[in-house]
Design an enzyme around this catalytic site. Structure first.
Site, PDB file in Angstrom:
ATOM      1  CG  ASP A  77      40.322  33.829  40.794  1.00  0.00           C
ATOM      2  OD1 ASP A  77      39.490  34.750  40.782  1.00  0.00           O
ATOM      3  OD2 ASP A  77      41.548  34.020  40.663  1.00  0.00           O
ATOM      4  CD  GLU A  94      37.114  35.554  37.238  1.00  0.00           C
ATOM      5  OE1 GLU A  94      37.126  36.791  37.269  1.00  0.00           O
ATOM      6  OE2 GLU A  94      38.130  34.881  37.511  1.00  0.00           O
TER       7      GLU A  94
HETATM    8  C1  GLC Z   1      39.677  37.110  39.465  1.00  0.00           C
HETATM    9  C2  GLC Z   1      39.123  37.733  40.722  1.00  0.00           C
HETATM   10  C3  GLC Z   1      39.817  39.031  40.952  1.00  0.00           C
HETATM   11  C4  GLC Z   1      41.297  38.764  41.109  1.00  0.00           C
HETATM   12  C5  GLC Z   1      41.852  38.008  39.922  1.00  0.00           C
HETATM   13  C6  GLC Z   1      43.206  37.443  40.199  1.00  0.00           C
HETATM   14  O1  GLC Z   1      39.385  37.827  38.336  1.00  0.00           O
HETATM   15  O2  GLC Z   1      37.739  37.859  40.636  1.00  0.00           O
HETATM   16  O3  GLC Z   1      39.317  39.708  42.073  1.00  0.00           O
HETATM   17  O4  GLC Z   1      41.972  39.979  41.243  1.00  0.00           O
HETATM   18  O5  GLC Z   1      41.040  36.905  39.599  1.00  0.00           O
HETATM   19  O6  GLC Z   1      43.119  36.380  41.113  1.00  0.00           O
END
Ligand code: GLC
Length: 553
Positions: free
Chosen positions: A208, A282
Site C-alpha cells: 500500500d 501500489e
Molecule cells: C491506498 C489504499 C486506499 C487507502 C490508502 C491509505 O491507496 O488502496 O484504500 O485509503 O492507501 O492507506
C-alpha cells in the site's frame, strides 16, 4: 531445473474481505466467508487472490488503518481462519497475496499510544513524524502539506500535562499516522511482519502507498499545496494535463529515492523463502517511466499500471498507453500489469457511462486487457458487471466523504457487498449475509447475482470465465516469455494487433459498426458482444466491442 514462474502472467483477483462473504451473520464479510467461496474463485479461472487488509484495525479507512499488522481483526475472524484460508487456497492451486500497509499505522497501534505518553524527542515519538508547530506558540503545522483525503496533513496532540503539544504527520486520515522510515525500529518491525505472513504461507504482498515511505523534505513548504492536492485526486478532471504533470513530477512526500533501498532489503527476504513469493507496488508515480524503477530486478516483482483505471474507452488513449507500458517495463525486463478497477475507484461499468452501454464497453475493455502480455488484476464484482450502487449519505463510511465535508462522495459505491444468490431477496441480503449488510445491496442486483448469472450463458460472469479460460490455454496468450505485440493497421477508433502464434485482436471503441479487413487465415474465437462475423477476410465488428481471432488449431 528451473521451475516456471507462476506470477508474470497471472490473473489476480482482489477480495475486499468486508464485502465478499459473511459467515456469521454480522453483516460484514470475514475470512471464513472467503474460504467458503474458494471454489467459486477457482471456477472463475484466476490464479491468485489478493486480500485487502483484515488486520486489527479501528476501521476508519476500511482496514488501511492498521493497529496490529500481525493479528486478525475480530470482525474478520482470527489467525486460525487466516491460516485455514491460505491452506484451503493452496489445496486447489490458488496463491494468496496479502496487503501490507507500511506508510502509516492506526493511531490505535500501541506505538502511537506510547508516543502520546512519551516526551518530545523520545524513542517512542521517533517512530512517527512528530514536530513542533510554527508560530509563537507552535499553533501552526510544521509545513503546509494537505492530506490526500482533504484537510491538513498534520494534527496537533495534547501533551500529558494537558498543554497543546507537537504535531504529527498523516498523509491520509488523522487516524493514520505516517511512520518514519529513517527509524531502524520501523524497518525491523515491517521485516518481522513480512516474515510473519510468509511463515504462515502467504505467496506475496500488495504494498500500500509503496511510493510514500521516504520523506526527505519534511519541513519544507510546498509552493502550491492546494493545486498539488487537486493534482493528486483522480476525480479532479478540470486540471490541464501539463499543469498536473508538472505538479506530480515532484511531490515532496512521494517517489523519493530512499524507497528503493527499502525494497531491495524486502526483496532479499522474499527470495529467502521457498517457492516464489512476490510483491506488487501500489505506487502512483509520475511520469509513468518512473514506475519501472520499482520493478528493477533486485526490487519488487510488479507495479500496478493504473493507466486503464483512469483511461476512457478510446483507441486514441489506449494505444499509446499500451505502447508506453510495454516499452517501459521491457527496459527493466519486468512483466507489465493491467488494472481495470479496484476498491478505490468507481466500478468499470459506471466509469464507462453506466447502463447497457457501460456494460458492453466494460466487457470490450476486459477482453482487450485479457489479451495483453503480463498480469491482470480483477476487482471483486468486476466479473459480474456490477456498477456502483446508489447510497444515501447517512450510510457512507469512507473518510474521504467526511474529510471533504461531503463534497467528495468517496469510494463506498464500489465497496457494496457482492450479491451471491437470490436467497433473502426480499430483504436485499442476496446470500451475502443473514444479517444487515454493512452497506445496502441494491434490490435490482438480483439479476446480477452469481446464482442468476451462473445459469445464463451470455452473462458477464460466464463471459469472464471463458475469457480467462482461453487466456490460460491459447499458446499466444499463455506464454510469459513473449511480450511482443504486433500492431495492425486499423481505422481511427479501432485497436488491432496480433500476438504469435496465431492470435489477433480487434477492438472497436467507437459506437459505429466497422467493416474491417483481417488476415485470411483467422477465424472468430471469442467476442465481447453478439453480432461479430467473419466472412472471406472481412470482419464485421459492432460498436463498443472487442473480438479475439485465432489461426491456431
Ligand atoms: C491506498 C489504499 C486506499 C487507502 C490508502 C491509505 O491507496 O488502496 O484504500 O485509503 O492507501 O492507506
Amino acid at each position: 531445473m528451473r521451475v516456471k514462474s507462476w506470477w508474470p502472467n497471472s490473473a489476480i483477483y482482489q477480495v475486499y474481505p468486508r464485502s465478499f462473504q459473511d459467515s456469521n451473520g454480522d453483516g460484514e464479510g470475514d475470512l471464513k466467508g472467503v474460504s467458503t467461496r474458494i471454489d467459486y474463485l477457482k471456477s472463475l479461472g484466476v490464479d491468485a487472490i489478493w486480500l485487502s487488509p483484515f488486520y486489527k484495525s479501528p476501521n476508519k479507512d476500511g482496514g488501511y488503518d492498521v493497529a496490529d499488522p500481525r493479528d486478525v481483526d475480530p470482525r474478520f475472524g482470527d489467525l486460525g481462519d487466516a491460516k485455514a484460508l491460505i491452506d484451503g487456497a493452496h489445496k486447489v492451486g490458488l496463491k494468496i497475496i496479502v496487503d501490507i500497509v507500511p506508510n502509516h499505522f492506526s493511531t490505535e497501534h500501541h506505538w502511537f499510544k506510547a508516543a502520546l505518553n512519551s516526551p518530545k524527542r523520545s524513542r517512542e515519538r521517533a517512530r512517527f513524524h512528530f514536530y513542533d508547530g510554527r508560530g509563537a506558540t507552535g499553533e501552526s503545522p510544521p509545513n503546509n502539506w494537505n492530506s490526500i483525503f482533504g484537510g491538513p496533513a498534520w494534527s496537533r496532540i495534547t501533551e500529558k500535562d494537558g498543554t497543546a503539544g507537537q504535531w504529527y504527520l498523516h498523509l491520509f486520515d488523522s487516524t493514520q499516522a505516517d511512520l518514519n522510515w529513517d527509524n531502524q525500529e520501523v524497518r525491523e518491525d515491517f521485516e518481522a511482519t513480512l516474515r510473519f505472513w510468509l511463515d504462515l504461507g502467504a505467496d506475496g504482498f500488495r504494498i500500500d502507498v509503496a511510493h510514500g515511505l521516504a520523506k526527505d523534505e519534511i519541513l519544507k513548504d510546498h509552493h502550491d499545496p492546494e493545486a498539488l492536492t487537486r493534482a493528486l485526486r483522480l476525480d479532479v478532471t478540470d486540471m490541464p494535463d501539463n499543469e498536473r504533470a508538472e505538479l506530480l513530477s515532484d511531490v515532496p512526500f512521494f517517489d523519493r529515492e530512499g524507497v528503493h533501498q527499502i525494497y531491495r532489503g524486502w526483496r532479499k527476504i522474499f527470495d529467502s523463502y521457498p517457492g516464489e513469493r512476490i510483491s506488487v507496488a501500489e505506487a502512483w508515480v509520475h511520469p509513468s517511466s518512473r514506475a519501472a524503477r520499482y520493478v528493477r530486478s533486485d526490487e519488487l516483482h510488479q507495479i500496478f499500471n493504473f493507466d486503464f483505471l483512469v483511461a476512457p474507452w478510446s483507441a486514441i488513449t489506449l494505444i499509446p498507453a499500451i505502447k508506453r507500458t510495454l516499452s517501459e517495463v521491457a527496459a527493466v525486463a519486468a512483466p507489465p500489469t493491467w488494472v481495470l478497477s479496484n476498491h478505490d475507484s468507481p466500478r468499470l461499468v459506471t466509469r464507462l457511462g453506466g447502463g447497457e452501454i457501460g456494460e458492453w464497453r466494460a466487457r470490450a475493455f476486459a477482453l482487450l486487457t485479457h489479451a495483453l502480455p503480463g498480469g491482470i488484476y480483477i476487482f471483486q464484482g468486476e466479473e459480474l458487471g456490477l456498477a456502483d450502487g446508489e447510497l444515501s449519505d447517512e450510510v457512507r463510511q469512507d473518510p474521504i466523504f467526511f474529510r471533504t465535508n461531503g463534497k467528495d462522495k468517496g469510494r463506498d459505491g464500489a465497496r457494496i457487498p457482492l450479491p451471491w444468490d437470490t436467497a433473502n431477496e426480499a430483504t436485499n441480503k442476496f446470500g451475502f449475509t443473514t444479517g444487515e449488510p454493512w452497506l445496502p445491496i441494491p434490490a435490482h442486483w438480483s439479476s446480477k447475482s452469481v446464482a442468476s448469472q451462473d445459469k445464463e450463458n451470455s452473462s458477464s460472469l460466464n463471459f469472464y470465465r471463458e475469457s480467462l479460460r482461453i487466456r490460460s490455454e491459447h499458446p499466444a496468450l499463455k506464454s510469459s516469455s513473449n511480450y511482443e505485440i504486433n500492431w495492425l493497421a486499423a481505422p481511427d477508433g479501432v485497436i488491432a494487433f496480433q500476438r504469435h502464434p496465431g492470435f489477433a485482436l480487434f477492438a472497436n471503441t467507437t459506437a459505429q459498426t466497422m467493416d474491417l479487413e483481417v488476415p485470411a487465415e483467422f477465424e472468430l474465437l471469442f467476442s465481447s458482444r453478439p453480432g461479430v462475423a467473419i466472412d472471406g477476410g472481412r470482419l464485421t465488428l459492432p460498436g463498443d466491442a472487442t473480438c479475439w481471432l485465432t489461426a491456431f488449431k
